[in-house]
Design a protein around this motif. Structure first.
Motif, PDB file in Angstrom:
ATOM      1  N   GLN A 171       0.864  -1.119  -0.056  1.00 36.89           N
ATOM      2  CA  GLN A 171      -0.021  -0.056   0.055  1.00 36.89           C
ATOM      3  C   GLN A 171       0.835   1.234  -0.084  1.00 36.89           C
ATOM      4  OE1 GLN A 171      -3.657   0.755   0.105  1.00 36.89           O
ATOM      5  NE2 GLN A 171      -2.385   2.629  -0.490  1.00 36.89           N
ATOM      6  N   GLY A 172       1.951   1.228   0.936  1.00 37.63           N
ATOM      7  CA  GLY A 172       2.845   2.192   0.571  1.00 37.63           C
ATOM      8  C   GLY A 172       3.633   2.622  -0.577  1.00 37.63           C
ATOM      9  N   VAL A 173       3.869   1.696  -1.233  1.00 37.04           N
ATOM     10  CA  VAL A 173       4.524   1.726  -2.662  1.00 37.04           C
ATOM     11  C   VAL A 173       3.597   2.250  -3.676  1.00 37.04           C
ATOM     12  CG1 VAL A 173       5.469   0.328  -4.466  1.00 37.04           C
ATOM     13  CG2 VAL A 173       5.960  -0.156  -2.180  1.00 37.04           C
ATOM     14  N   VAL A 174       2.335   1.660  -3.556  1.00 36.93           N
ATOM     15  CA  VAL A 174       1.444   2.394  -4.527  1.00 36.93           C
ATOM     16  C   VAL A 174       1.085   3.698  -4.259  1.00 36.93           C
ATOM     17  CG1 VAL A 174      -1.199   1.925  -5.131  1.00 36.93           C
ATOM     18  CG2 VAL A 174       0.238  -0.057  -4.731  1.00 36.93           C
ATOM     19  N   ALA A 175       0.959   4.146  -2.882  1.00 37.37           N
ATOM     20  CA  ALA A 175       0.462   5.594  -2.738  1.00 37.37           C
ATOM     21  C   ALA A 175       1.671   6.493  -3.118  1.00 37.37           C
ATOM     22  CB  ALA A 175       0.422   5.530  -1.145  1.00 37.37           C
ATOM     23  N   GLY A 176       2.982   6.050  -2.844  1.00 37.07           N
ATOM     24  CA  GLY A 176       3.922   6.838  -3.219  1.00 37.07           C
ATOM     25  C   GLY A 176       4.007   7.009  -4.821  1.00 37.07           C
ATOM     26  N   LEU A 177       3.895   5.666  -5.422  1.00 32.39           N
ATOM     27  CA  LEU A 177       4.010   5.975  -6.836  1.00 32.39           C
ATOM     28  C   LEU A 177       2.988   6.683  -7.622  1.00 32.39           C
ATOM     29  CD1 LEU A 177       5.262   4.468  -9.501  1.00 32.39           C
ATOM     30  CD2 LEU A 177       3.881   2.437  -9.287  1.00 32.39           C
TER      31      LEU A 177
END
Length: 570
Positions: A70-76
Motif C-alpha cells: 500500500q505504501g509503494v502504491v501510494a508513493g508511486l
C-alpha cells in the motif's frame, strides 16, 4: 562642476536594441528572473494533484493489499499525480502567471487540509481492507501499520522525485551546451530527446535486460531441483520412469512434480467405489529434446508406448510459464474417470507467466500449437468409434497459447471434445471477441453467449445449474481475478467490469480512478494466488465444476462434484 545637458531626450529614453531575446519577467515585480540549473521549489499544482492521487490510492481494489505494498502504491501514484499536476501548472502559466500571494494562499490551504485528508483516508483504507478480507473469506487483520505505510509512501515518492529532478538537470545541462550552437528552444527540445533516449536505453538495455537474464538463470537453477517427497516413478505409465523415452533428469522440477504426484489406485478406487486404473501422465521438459517440435513428437511416441490412446480420456495441458500444472486440476480429472486417463504436458520456459507474458509470448504459442496439433493429428487418424475423449486445458498464460493455436472460437469448438480455460488474460483474442459479442444485458464478468456451445462462469457453482446443450468450451474467470481484468488501458479508461453491476466478490466501494486503479490492479497481480479458492487467481478444486460441465463421466452428479471438491480441498 558643469552639468551635462542632453539635447535629445530620445537618446536616454529609448532602450538599446539587442539581438538577445528578453528573458521572461515576473509580473509581480517586473524583475528579470535568473535562470537556475536546479530549482528546489515544488509546484503547487503538482503537489495538489499528488495529494489527491495519494489519498485515492487507499481506496479498495480487487484484492486486499499488505501495508508495505500500500505504501509503494501510494508513493508511486502520488509521484505520477505530481508529474501530471506540474505539467498542468506549466500550461496554465503560459496564459496566466499567478502572483506570489496566490501561491502562498494555495500552499497554506494544502498544508492545512492535507494532514486531515491523509488521516481520513488512512482510517477509511484500513476499514476497506478489513471489509474486503471478510468478503473474500479471509481472516481480518486487526492491526495495520499506518505509520510505516506512510513512511514507505514518502520514501517512494522522494526517490521518484529525485530521479525526475536528476533527469531534468541532465536535460538542462545538455540544452545549455547546445544553446551555444542552436536557438534556445531547439536546444531544450534536443536535450529532452537525448535524455529520454538515454534513459530508455538504460532502462530497457541495462536494467530490464539484466533483470531478465538474472531471472532466467535463477529460474533455470530452480528448475534443476526436485521437490520434497518427489521420487522417480517405477511404473511404465509415466515419463521419467526407467522404461520411458524421456529421462527423469530432463523433465525439470515442474515436470517431475507432474509425473510423480499422482493419486494412487487405492485412493481412486475408494472415491469411486469400484476398481480403478493406474493413471498415465507424460511430460517433456526443455531438456528432453532440442526444440518444441521434437518435444511434441517425443510425447506422441510416449503416448503410443504407454497405450494412452486406449484410455477413456486424453487431456492436453498447456502449463504456466515455469511448466507448472496445478495438481488439483489433473487429479480431479483422474478421480472423475477412475484413473482411465492419459494426461500430457510440455514445458516451454523457465520463467513465471508474468515475465514470459511480458517479454516473449511466442514461446507459449509455439509450444501449445506443437503439442495440441501433434496429439490432435494422431487422435484424428483413429476410427471415430475407437477414439478417446480429447480434452484441452489451459490456465493463465496457457489460455493464451491455446487460443492462438486454434485462432477462432469455431475451431476451438470443433477441435476437441472439451476445452477448459481458467483465468484468461486481456491479450486473449478469442476471449476478447466473445466478450465484446456477448448478449445484450449480460455483464463483462459473466457474459452470455448464444451463438456457440461456449459458457462463461464467474463462480464455479454456476456451472452446476446449466440447462440445455452441454458446452464444449468453458471459461472460468473469477470476478476478483486481476489476471483476467488487468489491462494497460486502466490507466485512462474505465473498464466494463467497474460499470453497473459488480461481480459477486468485487466490493461496491471499488471505483475507477485514472492511473490509480491501474497501479492498484498491478499490485493485485502479486497476491493473486494468496487468497481462498474461488477468488483471485486461485481455481484449484473449482476445476471439478469445469470438468463436470465440459466432459462429465456417465452417471456423474452434482453430489459427486461436491464430494470431490471437498476431498481435494482437504
Amino acid at each position: 562642476m558643469r552639468k551635462l545637458v542632453v539635447t535629445d531626450p530620445s537618446e536616454t529614453s529609448a532602450p538599446r536594441r539587442s539581438w538577445i531575446p528578453a528573458p521572461r519577467r515576473s509580473p509581480e515585480n517586473n524583475v528579470v528572473p535568473r535562470r537556475r540549473m536546479v530549482r528546489c521549489r515544488l509546484s503547487v499544482t503538482g503537489f495538489g494533484l499528488s495529494a489527491v492521487f495519494y489519498c485515492l490510492s487507499f481506496t479498495p481494489s480487487l484484492l486486499p493489499r499488505p501495508w508495505f505494498l500500500q505504501g509503494v502504491v501510494a508513493g508511486l501514484t502520488g509521484a505520477i499525480g505530481y508529474a501530471v499536476g506540474t505539467a498542468i501548472g506549466a500550461l496554465v502559466r503560459l496564459r496566466w502567471w499567478p502572483s506570489r500571494r496566490v501561491e502562498r494562499i494555495a500552499w497554506r490551504l494544502l498544508f492545512a487540509l492535507l494532514p486531515v485528508l491523509i488521516l481520513v483516508f488512512l482510517w477509511l483504507g484500513t476499514r476497506w481492507q478489513r471489509e474486503l478480507r471478510v468478503r473474500l473469506g479471509m481472516q481480518p487483520q486487526q492491526e495495520y501499520d499506518a505509520l510505516r505505510t506512510v513512511g514507505i509512501s514518502l520514501l517512494t515518492f522522494g526517490v521518484l522525485l529525485l530521479i525526475a529532478r536528476l533527469l531534468r538537470l541532465a536535460a538542462h545541462g545538455i540544452a545549455r551546451l547546445l544553446g551555444r550552437l542552436v536557438p534556445e528552444s531547439a536546444a531544450y527540445c534536443a536535450g529532452f530527446l537525448v535524455v529520454t533516449m538515454l534513459g530508455y536505453g538504460a532502462f530497457d538495455g541495462l536494467l530490464m535486460g539484466n533483470l531478465y537474464t538474472t531471472a532466467d538463470r535463477s529460474a533455470a537453477l530452480t528448475d534443476s531441483g526436485t521437490g520434497r517427497g518427489v521420487v522417480q516413478p517405477a511404473t511404465t505409465l509415466r515419463s521419467g520412469a526407467p522404461q520411458s523415452l524421456i529421462s527423469w533428469d530432463s523433465l525439470g522440477r515442474q515436470g517431475r512434480n507432474f509425473v510423480a504426484r499422482v493419486p494412487s489406485v487405492e485412493q481412486l478406487s475408494a472415491f469411486n467405489g469400484r476398481p480403478a486404473s493406474e493413471p498415465i501422465r507424460l511430460y517433456a521438459g526443455l531438456a528432453s529434446a532440442e526444440d518444441v517440435q521434437g518435444r511434441a513428437a517425443l510425447l506422441v511416441r510416449e503416448m503410443d508406448r504407454t497405450g494412452a490412446f486406449g484410455r477413456a480420456v486424453v487431456a492436453v495441458f498447456t502449463p504456466t510459464g515455469t511448466g507448472w500444472v496445478d495438481n488439483d486440476v489433473t487429479s480431479s480429472l483422474e478421480y472423475m474417470y477412475g484413473g482411465d486417463t492419459a494426461l500430457v504436458s510440455m514445458q516451454y520456459s523457465y520463467l513465471p507467466s508474468s515475465i514470459s507474458f511480458a517479454v516473449d509470448r511466442t514461446k507459449v504459442t509455439e509450444a501449445a500449437a506443437a503439442l495440441i496439433t501433434a496429439v490432435h493429428d494422431r487422435w484424428a487418424a483413429m476410427p471415430v468409434t475407437a477414439r478417446p475423449k480429447l480434452l484441452i486445458f489451459g490456465e493463465s498464460l496457457g489460455t493464451y497459447g491455446t487460443e492462438k493455436t486454434f485462432g477462432t472460437a469455431e475451431r476451438m469448438v470443433e477441435g476437441a471434445d472439451g476445452i477448459l480455460l481458467e483465468g484468461p488474460t486481456f491479450a486473449n483474442p478469442i476471449h476478447r471477441q466473445l466478450t465484446e459479442g456477448r448478449e445484450p444485458g449480460s455483464t463483462v464478468w459473466d457474459p452470455h453467449y448464444a451463438g456457440l456451445p461456449i459458457e462463461f462462469a464467474s463462480r464455479a457453482s454456476e456451472l452446476r445449474e446449466l440447462t440445455g446443450r452441454q458446452p464444449k468450451v468453458v471459461y472460468m474467470q473469477n470476478s476478483s481475478d486481476p489476471v483476467v481484468w488487468w489491462n494497460p488501458s486502466l490507466l485512462w479508461h474505465r473498464p466494463g467490469w467497474l460499470r453497473g453491476e459488480r461481480g459477486p466478490d468485487v466490493t461496491p466501494d471499488m471505483h475507477w480512478y485514472p492511473v490509480v486503479t491501474f497501479w492498484q490492479t498491478t499490485v493485485d497481480l502479486i497476491f493473486a494466488n494468496k487468497v481462498p479458492v474461488g477468488h483471485g487467481h486461485v481455481y484449484k478444486s473449482s476445476t471439478v465444476d469445469g470438468w463436470a460441465a465440459v466432459a462429465p463421466p456417465v452417471g456423474w452428479t452434482v453430489a459427486d462434484t461436491v464430494r470431490l471438491r471437498a476431498l481435494l480441498d482437504h
